[in-house]
Design a protein around this motif. Structure first.
Motif, PDB file in Angstrom:
ATOM      1  N   PRO A  61      35.295  41.370  30.104  1.00  0.00           N
ATOM      2  CA  PRO A  61      35.842  40.870  31.360  1.00  0.00           C
ATOM      3  C   PRO A  61      37.252  40.309  31.285  1.00  0.00           C
ATOM      4  CG  PRO A  61      34.488  39.299  30.125  1.00  0.00           C
ATOM      5  CD  PRO A  61      34.592  40.510  29.131  1.00  0.00           C
ATOM      6  N   PHE A  62      37.803  40.479  32.508  1.00  0.00           N
ATOM      7  CA  PHE A  62      39.284  40.036  32.637  1.00  0.00           C
ATOM      8  C   PHE A  62      39.357  39.181  33.964  1.00  0.00           C
ATOM      9  CE2 PHE A  62      38.449  44.355  34.049  1.00  0.00           C
ATOM     10  CZ  PHE A  62      39.040  44.438  35.487  1.00  0.00           C
ATOM     11  N   ASP A  63      40.665  38.898  34.167  1.00  0.00           N
ATOM     12  CA  ASP A  63      40.951  38.121  35.306  1.00  0.00           C
ATOM     13  C   ASP A  63      42.091  38.959  36.007  1.00  0.00           C
ATOM     14  OD1 ASP A  63      39.125  35.794  34.365  1.00  0.00           O
ATOM     15  OD2 ASP A  63      40.947  34.803  33.546  1.00  0.00           O
ATOM     16  N   ILE A  64      42.258  38.678  37.432  1.00  0.00           N
ATOM     17  CA  ILE A  64      43.397  39.309  38.112  1.00  0.00           C
ATOM     18  C   ILE A  64      43.953  38.238  38.762  1.00  0.00           C
ATOM     19  CG2 ILE A  64      44.135  41.124  39.535  1.00  0.00           C
ATOM     20  CD1 ILE A  64      41.090  42.394  39.241  1.00  0.00           C
ATOM     21  N   PHE A  65      45.403  38.177  38.588  1.00  0.00           N
ATOM     22  CA  PHE A  65      46.422  37.339  39.376  1.00  0.00           C
ATOM     23  C   PHE A  65      47.514  37.785  39.610  1.00  0.00           C
ATOM     24  CE2 PHE A  65      46.753  36.291  34.752  1.00  0.00           C
ATOM     25  CZ  PHE A  65      48.250  36.383  34.566  1.00  0.00           C
ATOM     26  N   LEU A  66      48.039  37.322  41.013  1.00  0.00           N
ATOM     27  CA  LEU A  66      49.559  37.731  41.283  1.00  0.00           C
ATOM     28  C   LEU A  66      50.368  36.822  40.641  1.00  0.00           C
ATOM     29  CD1 LEU A  66      51.190  39.408  43.254  1.00  0.00           C
ATOM     30  CD2 LEU A  66      50.550  37.658  45.193  1.00  0.00           C
ATOM     31  N   TYR A  67      51.338  37.339  40.314  1.00  0.00           N
ATOM     32  CA  TYR A  67      52.563  36.562  39.341  1.00  0.00           C
ATOM     33  C   TYR A  67      53.727  36.726  39.708  1.00  0.00           C
ATOM     34  CZ  TYR A  67      54.874  35.408  34.772  1.00  0.00           C
ATOM     35  OH  TYR A  67      55.818  34.896  34.013  1.00  0.00           O
ATOM     36  N   ASN A  68      54.663  35.629  39.560  1.00  0.00           N
ATOM     37  CA  ASN A  68      55.941  35.490  39.647  1.00  0.00           C
ATOM     38  C   ASN A  68      56.655  34.785  38.871  1.00  0.00           C
ATOM     39  OD1 ASN A  68      58.737  35.640  40.655  1.00  0.00           O
ATOM     40  ND2 ASN A  68      58.033  36.478  42.638  1.00  0.00           N
ATOM     41  N   CYS A  94      48.413  41.102  37.390  1.00  0.00           N
ATOM     42  CA  CYS A  94      48.490  41.000  36.248  1.00  0.00           C
ATOM     43  C   CYS A  94      46.666  41.109  35.638  1.00  0.00           C
ATOM     44  CB  CYS A  94      49.016  39.930  35.427  1.00  0.00           C
ATOM     45  SG  CYS A  94      50.821  39.865  35.586  1.00  0.00           S
ATOM     46  N   PHE A  95      46.604  41.734  34.639  1.00  0.00           N
ATOM     47  CA  PHE A  95      45.195  41.786  34.209  1.00  0.00           C
ATOM     48  C   PHE A  95      45.022  41.243  32.971  1.00  0.00           C
ATOM     49  CE2 PHE A  95      45.816  44.957  37.470  1.00  0.00           C
ATOM     50  CZ  PHE A  95      44.708  45.175  38.059  1.00  0.00           C
ATOM     51  N   THR A  96      44.399  40.256  32.581  1.00  0.00           N
ATOM     52  CA  THR A  96      44.409  39.421  31.407  1.00  0.00           C
ATOM     53  C   THR A  96      43.162  39.185  30.969  1.00  0.00           C
ATOM     54  OG1 THR A  96      44.433  37.355  32.198  1.00  0.00           O
ATOM     55  CG2 THR A  96      46.525  38.475  31.641  1.00  0.00           C
ATOM     56  N   LYS A  97      42.870  39.029  29.646  1.00  0.00           N
ATOM     57  CA  LYS A  97      41.497  38.786  29.217  1.00  0.00           C
ATOM     58  C   LYS A  97      40.676  37.387  29.768  1.00  0.00           C
ATOM     59  CE  LYS A  97      41.840  41.189  24.637  1.00  0.00           C
ATOM     60  NZ  LYS A  97      41.807  40.953  23.279  1.00  0.00           N
ATOM     61  N   GLY A 156      39.826  33.888  31.277  1.00  0.00           N
ATOM     62  CA  GLY A 156      40.295  32.727  30.678  1.00  0.00           C
ATOM     63  C   GLY A 156      41.519  32.800  29.778  1.00  0.00           C
ATOM     64  N   THR A 157      42.467  33.635  29.925  1.00  0.00           N
ATOM     65  CA  THR A 157      43.757  33.685  29.469  1.00  0.00           C
ATOM     66  C   THR A 157      44.720  34.100  30.271  1.00  0.00           C
ATOM     67  OG1 THR A 157      43.913  36.088  28.368  1.00  0.00           O
ATOM     68  CG2 THR A 157      42.660  34.604  27.233  1.00  0.00           C
ATOM     69  N   THR A 158      46.039  33.906  29.998  1.00  0.00           N
ATOM     70  CA  THR A 158      47.213  34.130  31.116  1.00  0.00           C
ATOM     71  C   THR A 158      48.163  35.189  30.062  1.00  0.00           C
ATOM     72  OG1 THR A 158      48.409  32.430  30.207  1.00  0.00           O
ATOM     73  CG2 THR A 158      46.947  32.142  32.341  1.00  0.00           C
ATOM     74  N   ASP A 159      47.965  35.367  28.792  1.00  0.00           N
ATOM     75  CA  ASP A 159      48.828  36.079  28.022  1.00  0.00           C
ATOM     76  C   ASP A 159      48.289  36.984  27.161  1.00  0.00           C
ATOM     77  OD1 ASP A 159      47.769  34.311  26.419  1.00  0.00           O
ATOM     78  OD2 ASP A 159      49.749  33.265  25.521  1.00  0.00           O
ATOM     79  N   GLU A 160      46.856  37.267  27.173  1.00  0.00           N
ATOM     80  CA  GLU A 160      46.396  38.133  26.445  1.00  0.00           C
ATOM     81  C   GLU A 160      45.867  39.314  27.275  1.00  0.00           C
ATOM     82  OE1 GLU A 160      42.981  37.108  23.842  1.00  0.00           O
ATOM     83  OE2 GLU A 160      43.803  34.971  23.629  1.00  0.00           O
ATOM     84  N   TRP A 161      46.608  40.543  27.023  1.00  0.00           N
ATOM     85  CA  TRP A 161      46.450  41.706  28.091  1.00  0.00           C
ATOM     86  C   TRP A 161      45.277  42.246  28.048  1.00  0.00           C
ATOM     87  CZ3 TRP A 161      49.780  40.906  31.589  1.00  0.00           C
ATOM     88  CH2 TRP A 161      51.237  40.282  31.210  1.00  0.00           C
ATOM     89  N   ALA A 162      44.581  42.611  29.217  1.00  0.00           N
ATOM     90  CA  ALA A 162      43.283  43.127  29.490  1.00  0.00           C
ATOM     91  C   ALA A 162      43.319  44.464  28.790  1.00  0.00           C
ATOM     92  CB  ALA A 162      42.617  43.071  30.708  1.00  0.00           C
ATOM     93  N   PHE A 163      44.150  45.549  28.816  1.00  0.00           N
ATOM     94  CA  PHE A 163      43.922  46.963  28.568  1.00  0.00           C
ATOM     95  C   PHE A 163      44.696  47.269  27.550  1.00  0.00           C
ATOM     96  CE2 PHE A 163      43.453  46.359  33.480  1.00  0.00           C
ATOM     97  CZ  PHE A 163      41.982  46.221  33.549  1.00  0.00           C
ATOM     98  N   ASN A 164      43.930  47.754  26.366  1.00  0.00           N
ATOM     99  CA  ASN A 164      44.820  48.135  25.272  1.00  0.00           C
ATOM    100  C   ASN A 164      45.778  47.261  24.441  1.00  0.00           C
ATOM    101  OD1 ASN A 164      43.844  50.622  25.913  1.00  0.00           O
ATOM    102  ND2 ASN A 164      45.502  51.810  26.111  1.00  0.00           N
TER     103      ASN A 164
END
Length: 261
Positions: free
Chosen positions: A148-155, A200-203, A205-213
């Motif tokens: 599972p992953f989270d999706i957010f708009l980031y700036n 951004c797509f992150t694992k 519950g996280t904001t800095d663990e990238w979801a893909f590869n």
């Protein structure tokens, strides 16, 4: 005799009027018309695909839908006679027609979506429009795992270093349609902030663990071309197909709102 002559004159005038109207209708049917055709999607098959409209084939190298590539045909199709015309997508090796759909009977613009995965067409899941909000949907074509992953708009503000996130969806999985409501928050009501932002797509519950590869480039894409709703816009339905190419995430917009800039 006078009455007979009157009837003869009336009949002649009626025939002449019908002839004129028939000529006008025939002339109207032969008027040159044009329709803007947009084809969006993805060729996940092994063979190149060719688009055709009626007898017009789009077989130039840049128009052929290459394997593992996004589809992006934008053309103006001209015609003069009224008849049903089909847009078809054909496998250039097997000659099998994979997609066939009629052009609209009227209007000047038409949008077609075709996503080909695992030997079949993927149905585009378009949410029902809601006048109180905007409906976004994503299909993330990622096959390495089902985490599972989270999706957010980031700036991130380059001067202050302050980060801002607006979450779009949490704890979702790849290879399924994700539907969500979207209205820009106060920060992203500024379209300059959106255009400078990223999705951004992150694992989960996280904001800095990238979801893909576990790779930033493979898990983040610019929001510049997404054409996200602006402040005050409601009732839009915006589906996106997202997939990895060799080095990054890429996407195609599966909607066409010609009046939005």
């Amino acid at each position: 005799m006078k009455v007979l002559n009157k009837y003869i004159r009336t009949a002649v005038l009626a025939v002449a009027l019908i002839s004129v109207l028939s000529a006008c209708n025939k002339e109207d049917q032969n008027v040159e018309r044009a329709m803007q055709i947009i084809v969006s999607g993805y060729n996940g098959g092994d063979n190149p695909l060719m688009i055709a409209i009626d007898t017009t084939r789009y077989n130039r190298p840049n128009d052929i839908l290459k394997p593992a590539s996004l589809a992006g045909l934008n053309t103006v199709y001209s015609y003069s006679t009224q008849k049903e015309r089909l847009l078809t997508i054909t496998d250039t090796v097997t000659k099998k027609i994979l997609y066939s759909k009629a052009l609209p009977a009227g209007g000047s613009k038409a949008n077609f979506n075709f996503i080909y995965l695992d030997g079949r067409e993927l149905e585009v899941d378009e949410p029902v429009a809601d006048p109180a909000t905007n409906k976004l949907s994503f299909y993330i074509q990622y096959t390495a795992d089902d985490s599972p992953f989270d999706i957010f708009l980031y700036n991130k503000n380059n001067e202050s270093g302050k980060e801002h996130r607006q979450y779009l969806a949490r704890n979702v999985r790849p290879r399924t349609w994700i539907s969500l409501d979207y209205l820009p928050d106060e920060y992203f009501s500024d379209m300059n902030a959106v255009r400078a932002g990223s999705i951004c797509f992150t694992k989960a519950g996280t904001t800095d663990e990238w979801a893909f590869n576990q790779d930033e480039n493979m898990s983040k894409m610019s929001a510049f071309g997404l054409n996200l709703p602006k402040a005050g816009e409601k009732g839009l339905v915006l589906p996106y197909f997202v997939v990895q190419d060799a080095t990054k995430l890429v996407y195609t917009r599966l909607f066409f709102y010609p009046d939005r800039s």
